[in-house]
Design a protein around this motif. Structure first.
Motif, short mmCIF file in Angstrom:
data_model
loop_
_atom_site.label_atom_id
_atom_site.label_comp_id
_atom_site.label_asym_id
_atom_site.label_seq_id
_atom_site.Cartn_x
_atom_site.Cartn_y
_atom_site.Cartn_z
N THR A 75 3.87 -17.40 -10.63
CA THR A 75 3.01 -17.88 -11.72
C THR A 75 3.12 -16.97 -12.94
O THR A 75 2.95 -17.43 -14.07
CB THR A 75 1.54 -17.94 -11.26
OG1 THR A 75 1.14 -16.64 -10.77
CG2 THR A 75 1.35 -18.98 -10.18
N GLY A 76 3.41 -15.70 -12.72
CA GLY A 76 3.63 -14.79 -13.83
C GLY A 76 4.85 -15.18 -14.64
O GLY A 76 4.85 -15.12 -15.87
N VAL A 77 5.93 -15.56 -13.94
CA VAL A 77 7.12 -16.06 -14.63
C VAL A 77 6.75 -17.23 -15.53
O VAL A 77 7.10 -17.27 -16.72
CB VAL A 77 8.20 -16.50 -13.61
CG1 VAL A 77 9.36 -17.20 -14.33
CG2 VAL A 77 8.72 -15.31 -12.82
N ALA A 78 6.03 -18.18 -14.97
CA ALA A 78 5.67 -19.40 -15.71
C ALA A 78 4.78 -19.09 -16.91
O ALA A 78 5.00 -19.60 -18.02
CB ALA A 78 4.96 -20.37 -14.76
N GLY B 71 -4.68 -18.54 -10.80
CA GLY B 71 -5.33 -18.48 -9.50
C GLY B 71 -5.19 -17.12 -8.84
O GLY B 71 -4.66 -16.17 -9.42
N ARG B 72 -5.68 -17.02 -7.62
CA ARG B 72 -5.68 -15.74 -6.92
C ARG B 72 -4.36 -15.40 -6.25
O ARG B 72 -4.08 -14.24 -5.98
CB ARG B 72 -6.80 -15.73 -5.87
CG ARG B 72 -8.21 -15.78 -6.47
CD ARG B 72 -9.26 -15.61 -5.42
NE ARG B 72 -10.60 -15.58 -6.00
CZ ARG B 72 -11.71 -15.38 -5.30
NH1 ARG B 72 -11.64 -15.18 -3.98
NH2 ARG B 72 -12.89 -15.38 -5.90
N ASN B 73 -3.57 -16.42 -5.97
CA ASN B 73 -2.29 -16.18 -5.31
C ASN B 73 -1.15 -16.39 -6.30
O ASN B 73 -0.73 -17.51 -6.57
CB ASN B 73 -2.11 -17.11 -4.11
CG ASN B 73 -0.80 -16.88 -3.38
OD1 ASN B 73 -0.11 -15.89 -3.63
ND2 ASN B 73 -0.46 -17.78 -2.48
N VAL B 74 -0.62 -15.29 -6.82
CA VAL B 74 0.43 -15.37 -7.84
C VAL B 74 1.77 -15.79 -7.26
O VAL B 74 2.73 -16.01 -8.00
CB VAL B 74 0.58 -14.03 -8.59
CG1 VAL B 74 -0.71 -13.65 -9.27
CG2 VAL B 74 1.05 -12.92 -7.65
N LEU B 75 1.85 -15.89 -5.93
CA LEU B 75 3.10 -16.28 -5.27
C LEU B 75 3.10 -17.75 -4.84
O LEU B 75 3.94 -18.17 -4.06
CB LEU B 75 3.36 -15.38 -4.05
CG LEU B 75 3.45 -13.88 -4.33
CD1 LEU B 75 3.71 -13.12 -3.04
CD2 LEU B 75 4.53 -13.57 -5.36
N ASP B 76 2.16 -18.52 -5.36
CA ASP B 76 2.05 -19.93 -5.00
C ASP B 76 2.81 -20.79 -6.01
O ASP B 76 2.35 -20.99 -7.14
CB ASP B 76 0.58 -20.35 -4.96
CG ASP B 76 0.38 -21.79 -4.49
OD1 ASP B 76 1.39 -22.47 -4.24
OD2 ASP B 76 -0.77 -22.23 -4.39
N PRO B 77 3.96 -21.33 -5.64
CA PRO B 77 4.75 -22.14 -6.59
C PRO B 77 4.02 -23.38 -7.09
O PRO B 77 4.34 -23.88 -8.18
CB PRO B 77 5.98 -22.54 -5.77
CG PRO B 77 6.05 -21.56 -4.65
CD PRO B 77 4.63 -21.22 -4.34
N ALA B 78 3.05 -23.87 -6.32
CA ALA B 78 2.34 -25.08 -6.73
C ALA B 78 1.54 -24.88 -8.02
O ALA B 78 1.20 -25.86 -8.69
CB ALA B 78 1.41 -25.54 -5.60
N ARG B 79 1.26 -23.64 -8.37
CA ARG B 79 0.48 -23.35 -9.58
C ARG B 79 1.36 -23.01 -10.78
O ARG B 79 0.86 -22.65 -11.85
CB ARG B 79 -0.49 -22.20 -9.30
CG ARG B 79 -1.42 -22.46 -8.12
CD ARG B 79 -2.53 -21.45 -8.06
NE ARG B 79 -3.52 -21.71 -9.10
CZ ARG B 79 -4.62 -22.46 -8.94
NH1 ARG B 79 -4.84 -23.06 -7.78
NH2 ARG B 79 -5.47 -22.63 -9.93
N ARG B 80 2.66 -23.16 -10.60
CA ARG B 80 3.60 -22.76 -11.65
C ARG B 80 3.40 -23.54 -12.94
O ARG B 80 3.30 -22.95 -14.03
CB ARG B 80 5.04 -22.93 -11.13
CG ARG B 80 6.09 -22.32 -12.03
CD ARG B 80 7.47 -22.44 -11.42
NE ARG B 80 8.00 -23.80 -11.54
CZ ARG B 80 9.24 -24.13 -11.17
NH1 ARG B 80 10.04 -23.22 -10.64
NH2 ARG B 80 9.67 -25.37 -11.33
#
Length: 295
Positions: free
Chosen positions: A14-17, A247-256
């Motif tokens: 999500t940080g990338v996005a 969100g709380r999980n920065v490793l969740d691709p669904a939030r990209r």
């Protein structure tokens, strides 16, 4: 001496996005940070730094972030992993020692196979070779805890360098390069903005700004040192809406996609401040350094 530096921090998929969203929105408002004399990338920022130096337009890169995240692997830095980080810091004040302990934990952890993770990283990058313009990518030696900087002169392949910088300990496997193993450059600092020392104008885009224990230095401390040396530094971190989208999980691709859109929207509130530091010539007679942005 380099004049302008763009520093891109860690923060997961999500940080990338979010970073791509910020950069795209700024460019649409006439402030294109891709012309930086130096780009420093840590973890997620190593992916974005490669994107910025690739020659692919920010508009195209932004559209990639909005597309369904095919091929990505969902993960999380859960309580068990965080507890291992904390244990590594007990009774150790030397940051290098702490990072070596975290590295040892990473080497023992059961994760996705290294080759599979490398394929994911490779799929994110629009290029495979180092760009001609200066790009620094950070990592940490998993055995010694020493901080490492990869660039075009390092002899390390670009994909391997990015994979190493993104190797979150306990989540992703350490990356093998020339017989050594490497973990996430964010284990030293979320941005490693001190690598921009010597540049006079610095913009930091940081999904994460705080430090963690004795090993991971917060962005604010490094920024203060740079301003004391006469640099003008602006730090951009997620606003409230962006933090919610990430969100709380920065490793969740669904939030990209949501994170990318949030960054794009946030750029509207940052454009004037960024333009002031990026576009205006620095008065040679002034001796005044800009205050750190949000640290």
């Amino acid at each position: 001496m380099a004049e302008k530096a763009l520093v891109l921090g860690g923060g997961g998929v999500t940080g990338v996005a979010w970073e791509i969203g910020i950069l795209t929105g700024l460019a649409e408002r006439g402030v294109d940070l891709s012309d930086a004399d130096l780009v420093v990338g840590t973890s997620a920022g190593s992916v974005v730094g490669t994107d910025v130096r690739s020659g692919v337009s920010l508009a195209e890169l932004y559209q990639v972030q909005l597309a369904p995240p095919r091929g990505e692997i969902k993960a999380a830095v859960g309580p068990a992993v965080l507890a291992k980080y904390v244990r590594a810091m007990i009774f150790a004040r030397n940051p290098v020692t702490v990072r070596a302990r975290i590295g040892a934990m990473a080497l023992r952890a059961k994760t996705e196979p290294e080759a599979r993770r490398r394929s994911v990283i490779e799929s994110r990058l629009p290029v495979r070779d180092w760009p001609p313009s200066p790009l620094k990518i950070t990592a940490v030696d998993a055995v010694t805890g020493e901080f490492v900087v990869f660039d075009a002169a390092s002899g390390v392949g670009l994909v391997d360098a990015v994979a190493a910088s993104c190797a979150v300990p306990g989540v992703w496997p350490p990356v093998t390069i020339n017989g050594r193993r490497y973990i996430d450059g964010g284990m030293r600092s979320a941005t490693n903005v001190d690598l921009a020392a010597g540049c006079r104008r610095i913009v930091v885009i940081a999904p994460i700004t705080q430090g963690f224990g004795s090993a991971i230095t917060g962005v604010g401390r490094q920024v203060r040192r740079l301003t004391e040396q006469g640099a003008e530094v602006l730090v951009i971190k997620p606003d409230q809406a962006a933090a919610k989208a990430i969100g709380r999980n920065v490793l969740d691709p669904a939030r990209r996609a949501a994170a990318a859109r949030a960054g794009h929207l946030q750029s509207a509130t940052q454009a004037l401040a960024v333009a002031a530091i990026w576009s205006a010539p620095r008065p040679e007679s002034s001796g005044q350094a800009a205050s750190p942005g949000q640290a």
